[in-house]
Design an enzyme around this catalytic site. Structure first.
Site, PDB file in Angstrom:
ATOM      1  N   LYS A 175      32.166  22.318 -94.308  1.00 19.26           N
ATOM      2  CA  LYS A 175      30.654  22.389 -92.935  1.00 19.26           C
ATOM      3  C   LYS A 175      29.610  21.598 -93.734  1.00 19.26           C
ATOM      4  CE  LYS A 175      27.863  25.555 -91.210  1.00 19.26           C
ATOM      5  NZ  LYS A 175      27.543  24.440 -89.940  1.00 19.26           N
ATOM      6  N   GLU A 178      24.615  21.111 -89.597  1.00 15.39           N
ATOM      7  CA  GLU A 178      25.075  20.570 -88.387  1.00 15.39           C
ATOM      8  C   GLU A 178      23.414  20.128 -88.031  1.00 15.39           C
ATOM      9  OE1 GLU A 178      23.856  23.708 -89.349  1.00 15.39           O
ATOM     10  OE2 GLU A 178      23.320  25.122 -87.417  1.00 15.39           O
ATOM     11  N   GLY A 228      22.444  28.100 -98.836  1.00 10.27           N
ATOM     12  CA  GLY A 228      21.784  28.247 -97.779  1.00 10.27           C
ATOM     13  C   GLY A 228      20.811  29.833 -97.796  1.00 10.27           C
ATOM     14  N   GLY A 229      19.847  29.777 -96.836  1.00  7.95           N
ATOM     15  CA  GLY A 229      18.929  30.933 -96.670  1.00  7.95           C
ATOM     16  C   GLY A 229      19.930  32.486 -96.862  1.00  7.95           C
ATOM     17  N   ILE A 230      18.534  33.575 -97.294  1.00  3.20           N
ATOM     18  CA  ILE A 230      19.755  34.289 -97.836  1.00  3.20           C
ATOM     19  C   ILE A 230      20.023  35.328 -96.559  1.00  3.20           C
ATOM     20  CG2 ILE A 230      17.245  35.629 -97.576  1.00  3.20           C
ATOM     21  CD1 ILE A 230      18.007  36.563-100.052  1.00  3.20           C
ATOM     22  N   THR A 232      21.387  34.337 -93.698  1.00  3.52           N
ATOM     23  CA  THR A 232      23.018  33.919 -93.268  1.00  3.52           C
ATOM     24  C   THR A 232      23.637  34.020 -94.941  1.00  3.52           C
ATOM     25  OG1 THR A 232      21.623  31.500 -92.971  1.00  3.52           O
ATOM     26  CG2 THR A 232      24.131  31.483 -93.022  1.00  3.52           C
ATOM     27  N   GLY A 233      22.793  33.939 -95.138  1.00  2.00           N
ATOM     28  CA  GLY A 233      24.217  34.638 -96.672  1.00  2.00           C
ATOM     29  C   GLY A 233      24.756  36.453 -97.105  1.00  2.00           C
ATOM     30  N   GLU A 250      24.105  31.160-102.814  1.00  2.00           N
ATOM     31  CA  GLU A 250      23.405  30.502-103.575  1.00  2.00           C
ATOM     32  C   GLU A 250      22.431  30.303-102.537  1.00  2.00           C
ATOM     33  OE1 GLU A 250      20.852  28.879-104.065  1.00  2.00           O
ATOM     34  OE2 GLU A 250      21.022  26.842-105.715  1.00  2.00           O
ATOM     35  N   CYS A 284      16.006  25.261-103.708  1.00  2.00           N
ATOM     36  CA  CYS A 284      16.425  26.461-103.656  1.00  2.00           C
ATOM     37  C   CYS A 284      15.261  26.719-105.334  1.00  2.00           C
ATOM     38  CB  CYS A 284      17.869  26.478-104.258  1.00  2.00           C
ATOM     39  SG  CYS A 284      18.955  24.731-105.397  1.00  2.00           S
ATOM     40  N   GLU A 385      10.449  32.411 -99.917  1.00  2.00           N
ATOM     41  CA  GLU A 385      10.499  31.625-100.243  1.00  2.00           C
ATOM     42  C   GLU A 385      10.088  30.483 -99.444  1.00  2.00           C
ATOM     43  OE1 GLU A 385      14.823  29.880 -99.390  1.00  2.00           O
ATOM     44  OE2 GLU A 385      14.409  28.967-101.871  1.00  2.00           O
TER      45      GLU A 385
HETATM   46  O1  TXE Z   1      19.809  27.752 -93.004  1.00  4.90           O
HETATM   47  P1  TXE Z   1      21.300  28.432 -93.159  1.00  4.90           P
HETATM   48  P2  TXE Z   1      19.030  27.224 -92.856  1.00  4.90           P
HETATM   49  C1  TXE Z   1      16.479  29.087 -97.370  1.00  4.90           C
HETATM   50  C2  TXE Z   1      14.872  28.412 -96.752  1.00  4.90           C
HETATM   51  C3  TXE Z   1      14.991  27.495 -95.439  1.00  4.90           C
HETATM   52  C4  TXE Z   1      15.875  28.935 -95.208  1.00  4.90           C
HETATM   53  C5  TXE Z   1      16.236  28.831 -93.837  1.00  4.90           C
HETATM   54  O2  TXE Z   1      14.806  29.245 -97.000  1.00  4.90           O
HETATM   55  O3  TXE Z   1      13.727  28.346 -95.109  1.00  4.90           O
HETATM   56  O4  TXE Z   1      16.936  29.506 -96.319  1.00  4.90           O
HETATM   57  O5  TXE Z   1      17.004  27.707 -93.608  1.00  4.90           O
HETATM   58  C6  TXE Z   1      25.319  27.600 -91.595  1.00  4.90           C
HETATM   59  N1  TXE Z   1      27.621  31.667 -90.414  1.00  4.90           N
HETATM   60  N2  TXE Z   1      17.430  27.893 -97.741  1.00  4.90           N
HETATM   61  O6  TXE Z   1      18.200  28.102 -91.264  1.00  4.90           O
HETATM   62  O7  TXE Z   1      21.238  28.911 -91.597  1.00  4.90           O
HETATM   63  C7  TXE Z   1      24.351  26.122 -91.563  1.00  4.90           C
HETATM   64  O8  TXE Z   1      24.687  25.618 -90.670  1.00  4.90           O
HETATM   65  C8  TXE Z   1      27.948  30.791 -91.814  1.00  4.90           C
HETATM   66  C9  TXE Z   1      17.570  27.800 -98.722  1.00  4.90           C
HETATM   67  O9  TXE Z   1      18.754  25.958 -92.607  1.00  4.90           O
HETATM   68  O10 TXE Z   1      21.368  29.465 -93.878  1.00  4.90           O
HETATM   69  C10 TXE Z   1      24.038  25.903 -92.688  1.00  4.90           C
HETATM   70  O11 TXE Z   1      25.669  24.371 -92.531  1.00  4.90           O
HETATM   71  N3  TXE Z   1      27.554  30.019 -92.204  1.00  4.90           N
HETATM   72  C11 TXE Z   1      18.507  27.132 -99.492  1.00  4.90           C
HETATM   73  C12 TXE Z   1      23.993  26.780 -93.724  1.00  4.90           C
HETATM   74  O12 TXE Z   1      24.330  27.794 -92.860  1.00  4.90           O
HETATM   75  C13 TXE Z   1      26.568  29.848 -90.747  1.00  4.90           C
HETATM   76  C14 TXE Z   1      18.734  25.295 -98.714  1.00  4.90           C
HETATM   77  C15 TXE Z   1      22.835  26.718 -93.890  1.00  4.90           C
HETATM   78  O13 TXE Z   1      22.282  27.008 -93.352  1.00  4.90           O
HETATM   79  C16 TXE Z   1      25.942  30.959 -90.318  1.00  4.90           C
HETATM   80  C17 TXE Z   1      18.617  26.047 -97.784  1.00  4.90           C
HETATM   81  C18 TXE Z   1      26.348  31.861 -90.106  1.00  4.90           C
HETATM   82  N4  TXE Z   1      26.257  32.771 -89.718  1.00  4.90           N
HETATM   83  C19 TXE Z   1      17.565  26.544 -96.901  1.00  4.90           C
HETATM   84  N5  TXE Z   1      24.022  30.337 -89.844  1.00  4.90           N
HETATM   85  C20 TXE Z   1      19.524  27.158-101.062  1.00  4.90           C
HETATM   86  N6  TXE Z   1      19.925  28.477-101.612  1.00  4.90           N
HETATM   87  O14 TXE Z   1      18.760  26.096-101.854  1.00  4.90           O
HETATM   88  C21 TXE Z   1      24.490  29.242 -90.605  1.00  4.90           C
HETATM   89  N7  TXE Z   1      25.409  28.616 -91.383  1.00  4.90           N
END
Ligand code: TXE
Length: 491
Positions: A175, A178, A228-230, A232-233, A250, A284, A385
Site C-alpha cells: 500500500k 494515498e 510513516g509517522g509515530i 500511525t506506528g 520506521e 526521516c 519532528e
Molecule cells: O503519515 P502516516 P502522515 C511523519 C512526519 C509527518 C507525520 C504524519 O512527521 O508529518 O509523520 O505524516 C498509512 N493503519 N512521517 O500523516 O499517517 C498511510 O495511508 C495503517 C515520518 O502522512 O503515518 C500512509 O500509507 N496504515 C515518516 C502511511 O501510513 C495507516 C514519513 C504513512 O502515513 C493508518 C512520513 C492506519 N491506521 C511521515 N493510517 C518517516 N518515517 O520517514 C495511515 N496509514
C-alpha cells in the site's frame, strides 16, 4: 484521464466501491492523475490472493536462484524506465528530478544487492549437549507481508520493503501513501513484466484507516512493515497484536548533527545544509537539530544562513532546481504552524519562516528554508519532528553537553558528527542513542547497512542482511544420528 488501477490477484482492477482519488502536483496544485481508491474489501481480496499464492501457488518453495533472477529482471526494467518513473515521482512529490533519478538507481542497486545475498550461505550449525544430535538452522519466508509506506520517498521506501520481502520468498500486499501512488503503479507494471506470478505481488491503493488498517489487522497477514509517522506506528502495533504478527516500524526522528570546532568548516556547513534541506527536509533521518560548539557558533550560523538562502527552489522538473514544494497543502500548513509555534516559544528566525508566494510559486506549497536560533531543549520545535525545511540550532560546550543534548528527545533514528579527531568521533557516537550514525558525512544510504531507529524511532531494521532476516522466520532442525528409543517411560 483514465483511472489508474490496482493489481489484485494478477488483474488490474478498479476499486470495489468504484471510488477514485485525484492526485495533485504540489508544485502548482493541479490534478495530474486519477487513481482507484481501494477499500478494506479490496485489501481483503489482495490478502487472500497473496495467501493462496504462498500456500498453494508454490511461491514459498521457489528456489532462491529463481527469486534472485526475478529481482534482477525487475532492476533492469526500473533502470530502463528511469526517465518515465523519475518524472512521475517528481510530478507527484515535488522533489527535484535529480533526486528522483537517484532514487530509481539506488532502488535498482538494492534489488541487485538482495538478489546477490539471497543465494549466499545462511544459517548456523551448532553442537549440542548430545553428540549424537546435529543442529542446524534454516531461514524460511514468513508468509503474507503487508507493506505500508509514506509519501516522502515513494520509490525507495517501496523497494526497501519489496526487495527483501520477495527475496526471502514471501508474497506481498503493498500500500503506497494515498497521495503518492503513481510511481508504485508503474513499478508494479514493471514487476509484472519482469515475470512475478499472479497473486505474489499485489498493489492496493487507498486510505490508511481502511486499506492500511486491514493489512495491519488481518489474521491472514503474517508480517507488516511500515514507514510513516509515530502516531500511525502506534496504531499499527495495536492492530497487529490481534494475531501477534511481526512488525517492522520506521517512524522518523529529530536527529542531531553535531559540529565540533575542530571540524573541517566548509564540509560541516555543506552537510548541515544537505542533511537538513535535501528533499525539502521531508526525510526521516534529516539532521533537523544542528548542535554547534560554542566557539564557532556565530560563524557557523552565518555560513549556514548564507548557504540556505542560495538554495535554488522551484518546480522539481526545472533545470538546476534543488528544492521543491512540500508534499501537500495540509502538510504545508502543519509546517507553517510549527514555525509559528517556534516564534511563540521565543526562538529567533535567522532566515526563512514563510510560505513563498512570489509569482509562479503562489499555487504551489513552497516554504523558504528556515533556520531557528535561540532555542531551548524543551521547545516543541526542538523536540517534535517538523518534517519540512525547518532546522533548529543548539549551542553546546564540550563533548559531554553535546551527548546530553543529542540524546534529549524521544527519538533515536540518526546522528552525525563532524570533527577532525577520530577518537572524539568514536567516543561521542558510541554514547549517542541512534541506529544510523555518520562521521564527517551526513545522509548517505547504503544497501549493505542496516537502517532503523532506537527509542521511539521504530522497531527492526531495513536494508543489509538484517533487512532480509526481518522478512524470515528461523527454524531449528535437530537431527538424531543415533536412532533408538529414549526408554524414558519404560526402562
Ligand atoms: O503519515 P502516516 P502522515 C511523519 C512526519 C509527518 C507525520 C504524519 O512527521 O508529518 O509523520 O505524516 C498509512 N493503519 N512521517 O500523516 O499517517 C498511510 O495511508 C495503517 C515520518 O502522512 O503515518 C500512509 O500509507 N496504515 C515518516 C502511511 O501510513 C495507516 C514519513 C504513512 O502515513 C493508518 C512520513 C492506519 N491506521 C511521515 N493510517 C518517516 N518515517 O520517514 C495511515 N496509514
Amino acid at each position: 484521464m483514465s483511472v489508474k488501477k490496482m493489481l489484485i490477484d494478477g488483474e488490474w482492477v478498479l476499486s470495489s466501491s468504484q471510488e477514485t482519488r485525484d492526485i495533485i502536483n504540489p508544485a502548482d496544485g493541479s490534478v495530474i492523475a486519477t487513481v482507484a481508491e481501494g477499500t478494506s474489501e479490496d485489501a481483503k481480496k489482495a490478502i487472500q490472493a497473496a495467501k493462496k499464492a504462498f500456500y498453494e501457488g508454490g511461491w514459498g518453495e521457489t528456489s532462491a536462484y529463481d527469486r534472485a533472477s526475478l529481482l534482477r529482471s525487475f532492476a533492469d526494467e526500473l533502470e530502463a524506465n528511469v526517465d518515465e518513473i523519475a518524472k512521475l515521482e517528481t510530478l507527484n512529490t515535488g522533489k527535484a528530478l535529480i533526486e528522483s533519478e537517484y532514487d530509481v538507481y539506488d532502488s535498482a542497486n538494492i534489488l541487485r544487492y538482495y538478489a546477490g545475498i539471497v543465494t549466499q550461505p545462511s544459517g548456523q550449525t551448532y553442537t549440542l549437549n548430545d553428540p549424537a544430535v546435529q543442529g542446524i538452522t534454516v531461514r524460511e519466508p514468513i508468509g503474507v507481508c503487508g507493506l505500508i509506506v509514506a509519501w516522502n520517498f515513494p520509490i525507495s521506501l517501496a523497494i526497501w520493503k519489496i526487495a527483501p520481502a520477495l527475496a526471502a520468498g514471501n508474497t506481498i500486499v503493498f500500500k503506497p501513501s494515498e497521495i503518492t501512488p503513481l510511481s508504485a503503479v508503474k513499478m508494479f507494471e514493471l514487476m509484472e513484466k519482469a515475470g512475478y506470478p499472479k497473486g505474489v505481488i499485489n498493489l492496493v491503493m487507498g486510505p490508511g484507516a481502511t486499506v492500511g488498517n486491514e493489512l495491519a489487522e488481518s489474521h491472514d497477514v503474517d508480517k507488516v512493515a511500515f514507514t510513516g509517522g509515530i502516531v500511525t506506528g502506534r496504531k499499527i502495533m495495536q492492530a497487529a497484536s490481534g494475531n501477534v504478527k511481526g512488525i517492522t516500524l520506521e517512524l522518523g526522528g529529530k536527529s542531531p548533527n553535531i559540529i565540533f570546532a575542530d571540524a573541517d568548516f566548509d564540509t560541516a556547513v555543506d552537510y548541515g545544509l544537505y542533511g537538513m534541506f535535501y528533499n525539502q527536509g521531508e526525510v526521516c533521518s534529516a539532521g533537523s537539530r544542528i548542535l554547534v560548539e560554542d566557539t564557532i557558533y556565530d560563524k557557523y550560523l552565518e555560513a549556514l544562513v548564507e548557504g540556505a538562502m542560495k538554495i535554488k527552489i522551484g518546480n522539481g522538473l526545472d533545470e538546476g532546481v534543488k528544492m521543491g514544494p512540500v508534499i501537500s497543502k495540509d502538510h504545508m500548513n502543519k509546517v507553517l504552524n510549527y514555525i509559528k509555534i517556534g516564534k511563540e516559544e521565543g526562538a529567533t528566525v535567522a532566515c526563512g519562516g514563510y510560505r513563498i508566494m512570489d509569482s509562479g510559486y503562489e499555487k504551489g506549497f513552497f516554504i523558504a528554508p528556515t533556520i531557528f536560533t535561540d532555542t531551548k531543549p524543551d521547545m516543541r520545535i526542538v523536540q517534535e519532528e517538523i518534517f519540512g525545511p525547518v532546522v533548529v540550532l543548539q549551542k553546546f560546550h564540550g563533548e559531554e553537553e553535546a551527548v546530553k543534548l543529542a540524546n534529549d528527545t524521544t527519538y533515536g533514528l540518526a546522528a552525525g558528527i563532524f570533527t577532525s579527531d577520530n577518537g572524539k568521533a568514536l567516543r561521542v557516537i558510541k554514547k549517542v542513542r541512534a541506529g544510523i550514525t555518520w562521521v564527517n558525512t551526513y545522509g548517505p544510504v547504503y544497501p549493505e547497512a542496516p537502517w532503523g531507529g532506537y527509542k521511539q524511532s521504530g522497531i527492526g531494521r531495513e536494508l543489509g542482511t538484517y533487512g532480509l532476516d526481518d522478512f524470515t522466520e528461523v527454524k531449528q532442525i535437530n537431527i538424531n544420528t543415533n536412532v533408538g528409543p529414549t526408554q524414558w517411560f519404560h526402562e
